[in-house]
Design an enzyme around this catalytic site. Structure first.
Site, short mmCIF file in Angstrom:
data_model
loop_
_atom_site.label_atom_id
_atom_site.label_comp_id
_atom_site.label_asym_id
_atom_site.label_seq_id
_atom_site.Cartn_x
_atom_site.Cartn_y
_atom_site.Cartn_z
N ASP A 71 0.84 -1.20 0.00
CA ASP A 71 0.00 0.00 0.00
C ASP A 71 0.88 1.25 0.00
O ASP A 71 1.59 1.52 0.97
CB ASP A 71 -0.90 -0.02 1.24
CG ASP A 71 -2.07 0.94 1.14
OD1 ASP A 71 -1.99 1.87 0.32
OD2 ASP A 71 -3.06 0.75 1.86
N ASP A 72 0.83 2.01 -1.08
CA ASP A 72 1.58 3.26 -1.23
C ASP A 72 3.10 3.04 -1.29
O ASP A 72 3.86 3.91 -0.88
CB ASP A 72 1.28 4.23 -0.07
CG ASP A 72 -0.14 4.79 -0.10
OD1 ASP A 72 -0.89 4.42 -1.02
OD2 ASP A 72 -0.48 5.58 0.79
N CYS A 90 -6.16 4.28 -3.64
CA CYS A 90 -6.44 2.92 -3.16
C CYS A 90 -7.67 2.23 -3.75
O CYS A 90 -7.58 1.21 -4.42
CB CYS A 90 -6.57 2.92 -1.64
SG CYS A 90 -5.08 3.40 -0.76
N ARG A 148 -7.67 -0.95 -6.47
CA ARG A 148 -7.99 -2.31 -6.05
C ARG A 148 -9.18 -2.89 -6.80
O ARG A 148 -9.24 -4.09 -7.09
CB ARG A 148 -8.25 -2.32 -4.54
CG ARG A 148 -6.98 -2.06 -3.74
CD ARG A 148 -7.26 -1.52 -2.33
NE ARG A 148 -6.02 -0.97 -1.80
CZ ARG A 148 -5.13 -1.66 -1.08
NH1 ARG A 148 -5.38 -2.93 -0.79
NH2 ARG A 148 -4.02 -1.09 -0.66
N LYS A 153 -5.65 -5.66 3.79
CA LYS A 153 -6.54 -4.52 3.55
C LYS A 153 -7.46 -4.77 2.37
O LYS A 153 -7.00 -5.08 1.27
CB LYS A 153 -5.70 -3.26 3.30
CG LYS A 153 -6.50 -2.04 2.89
CD LYS A 153 -5.59 -0.87 2.61
CE LYS A 153 -6.35 0.28 1.96
NZ LYS A 153 -5.49 1.45 1.70
N HIS A 167 -10.75 -2.57 1.39
CA HIS A 167 -11.04 -1.22 0.86
C HIS A 167 -11.90 -1.21 -0.39
O HIS A 167 -11.75 -0.34 -1.26
CB HIS A 167 -9.75 -0.45 0.63
CG HIS A 167 -9.92 1.02 0.89
ND1 HIS A 167 -8.90 1.94 0.79
CD2 HIS A 167 -11.01 1.75 1.26
CE1 HIS A 167 -9.34 3.15 1.07
NE2 HIS A 167 -10.63 3.06 1.37
N SER A 217 -8.42 1.60 4.97
CA SER A 217 -7.06 2.05 5.26
C SER A 217 -6.80 2.18 6.76
O SER A 217 -7.71 2.47 7.55
CB SER A 217 -6.80 3.41 4.59
OG SER A 217 -6.79 3.28 3.19
N HIS A 220 1.37 2.43 3.78
CA HIS A 220 0.42 3.53 3.98
C HIS A 220 0.60 4.06 5.40
O HIS A 220 0.73 3.29 6.35
CB HIS A 220 -1.00 3.00 3.77
CG HIS A 220 -2.06 4.06 3.67
ND1 HIS A 220 -2.41 4.87 4.72
CD2 HIS A 220 -2.88 4.40 2.63
CE1 HIS A 220 -3.38 5.68 4.35
NE2 HIS A 220 -3.68 5.43 3.08
N ASP A 263 -0.21 -0.77 -4.87
CA ASP A 263 -1.51 -0.31 -5.36
C ASP A 263 -1.44 1.03 -6.08
O ASP A 263 -2.31 1.37 -6.88
CB ASP A 263 -2.54 -0.27 -4.24
CG ASP A 263 -2.23 0.78 -3.17
OD1 ASP A 263 -1.05 1.19 -3.04
OD2 ASP A 263 -3.16 1.18 -2.44
N ASN A 264 -0.42 1.83 -5.78
CA ASN A 264 -0.20 3.12 -6.44
C ASN A 264 1.14 3.66 -5.95
O ASN A 264 1.86 2.97 -5.20
CB ASN A 264 -1.33 4.13 -6.15
CG ASN A 264 -1.75 4.20 -4.70
OD1 ASN A 264 -2.87 3.81 -4.34
ND2 ASN A 264 -0.87 4.69 -3.84
N LYS A 276 1.51 9.28 -5.43
CA LYS A 276 0.13 8.85 -5.20
C LYS A 276 -0.81 10.02 -5.45
O LYS A 276 -0.57 11.15 -5.02
CB LYS A 276 -0.02 8.38 -3.76
CG LYS A 276 -1.46 8.15 -3.31
CD LYS A 276 -1.51 7.77 -1.85
CE LYS A 276 -2.95 7.57 -1.38
NZ LYS A 276 -3.01 7.06 0.01
#
Length: 468
Positions: A42-43, A82, A86, A140, A142, A165, A238, A290-291, A311
């Protein structure tokens, strides 16, 4: 015959023979459908792996995946934040087709959101269950926190993780910036689920990665005799960053590095479990983010390496992510500079598992299995469409990227602005998007504008789930 010609012929022969060997290995294991483990961070930024040149973060296990498998250097996610990213990953469809794209009013889902992934969407898990796969979602989610949107109602047999998150459900008494920069578990009332039940609230975030990993290892061991799919989505890096005491203070990169190095440890545990259960020969691992990194939080965010952006924007740093695809015997090892996307994971897994895709919908993903096996060195994907929520902001075709909108380099939550005129980059020669060459290539600009218009005609707007 000159030396260059001899080397070129030798490489072609090596590629051909190696490809045959991989295909032969796939044939030997064809009696049992392959297992799939999809690891999503994540991130995490493009530059946050030692295999991608980070000088202070040590990731030997992830590096091993890259050296034994394929490292994709032009791999994109479906969105720059996010929730829509996803949604695209798990459905193989651009999030605007499912209503999961968001708007400037709501870029992601929140704890009080009423929407989520529509029941009509078909997930990777739902497709694989058609062929008898056991499916687990760890980490996660989301994609909606109401009961009807949670993993057990989207094709997963087992769920262990957070519904959104790790910075959400913040207590009102603590300012957001303080909660992020001086985090405590009690500042965030994020629930930890096991299947349908909340088993911990607030979740102890310092041990999340360790516990996620234990759940994944257990699932591997319990289902070693049957095909399985594990969607393992880490809650970090994240923010807020909660390092495990075992890793705190170990990385030269600081707290952010501690988090990444624990994730690397987790990858090592997954590899050990596959080997110990004698199923490493027949398992695929995909590792992506994810990004891009959340640069707004400075040293608490990651690095995009040579890429511009972060992001929340559609510069390369926001949507081009670290990407590795590994299988001990079924992947032709090497660096892939072709274009790939998280949208391609669903059709690729479906092909490898022998599942037909539904014919009643548009898929935006491509089957990459021929590139994985080495039977082709050309990706079927030659284009990528960049969405910022519900706005189509850019397109890439081959080496050229045309950008119609811009925002700040640090990204989310900065506002989107339409450019006075489109800018054009050659991403092979200008990976950092510094030099606009639109004036030198007016025909290419017009061709890419026509491509955007053609793509837009394939989009049918549906109810926006993030504004519910």
């Amino acid at each position: 015959m000159d030396n260059k010609r001899i080397i070129s012929i030798g490489f072609v022969i090596l590629f051909f023979v190696s490809g045959i060997n991989v295909i032969a290995a796939q044939g030997k294991s064809s009696g049992k459908r392959p297992n799939f483990i999809l690891i999503l961070t994540d991130d995490q930024g493009y530059g946050d792996l030692s295999i991608n040149g980070n000088p202070t973060i040590k990731t030997p296990n992830i590096d091993r995946l890259a050296l034994e498998g394929q490292k994709w250097t032009n791999f994109y996610v479906a969105a720059n934040v996010c929730t829509p990213s996803r949604a695209g990953l798990i459905t193989g469809r651009l999030p605007i087709r499912s209503g999961m794209q968001g708007t400037k009013q709501a870029r992601v889902l929140f704890p009080k959101s009423k929407g989520g992934l529509p029941e009509s969407e078909v997930t990777i898990a739902e497709l694989l269950k058609q062929k008898g796969y056991h499916t687990a979602m760890i980490g996660k989610w989301h994609l909606g926190s109401l009961p009807q949107y949670l993993p057990l109602n989207n094709g997963f047999d087992y769920y262990y993780g957070l519904p959104y998150s790790n910075d959400m459900d913040k207590v009102d008494s603590v300012p957001y910036l303080k909660a992020i920069t001086e985090p405590r578990n009690e500042y965030f009332q994020v629930p930890l689920y096991r299947n349908k039940d909340i088993i911990e609230k607030p979740a102890n975030q310092n041990t999340l990665t360790q516990r996620y990993t234990a759940e994944a290892v257990r699932y591997i061991t319990d289902h070693k005799k049957e095909p399985f799919f594990i969607y393992f989505a880490h809650s970090m890096p994240h923010v807020p960053l909660f390092p495990n005491p075992r890793f705190a203070g170990k990385s030269a990169r600081g707290i952010y590095g501690d988090i990444i190095e624990e994730i690397d440890w987790s990858v090592g545990e997954i590899l050990k479990a596959l080997k110990q259960n004698a199923i490493d020969d027949n398992t695929y691992i995909v590792f992506i983010s994810d990004n891009g990194p959340w640069k707004l939080f400075r040293e608490l965010g990651g690095s995009t390496g040579p890429l511009y952006g972060a992001k929340g924007n559609s510069y390369e740093g926001g949507v081009r992510v670290p990407a590795i695809i590994w299988s001990k015997k079924n992947v032709f090892a090497g660096q892939v500079t072709e274009i790939g996307s998280s949208l391609d994971i669903l059709p690729t897994f479906a092909k490898l598992a022998g599942v037909d895709l539904p014919a009643d919908r548009v898929y935006d993903g491509y089957d990459l299995s021929s590139v994985l096996s080495g039977s082709s060195n050309k990706s079927p994907r030659d284009e990528m469409y960049y969405y910022h929520a519900d706005t189509l902001v850019a397109v890439r075709k081959g080496v050229y990227k045309l950008l119609l909108y811009g925002n700040s380099e640090v990204g989310y939550p900065d506002a989107l602005k339409k450019l006075d005129k489109p800018v054009l980059y050659n991403l092979n020669e200008d990976i950092s998007e510094r030099y606009d060459i639109s004036d030198k290539h007016p025909r290419t600009v017009q061709q890419l504008i026509a491509l955007l218009e053609q793509h837009s005609k394939t989009i049918t707007r549906v109810e926006d789930q993030l504004l519910k």
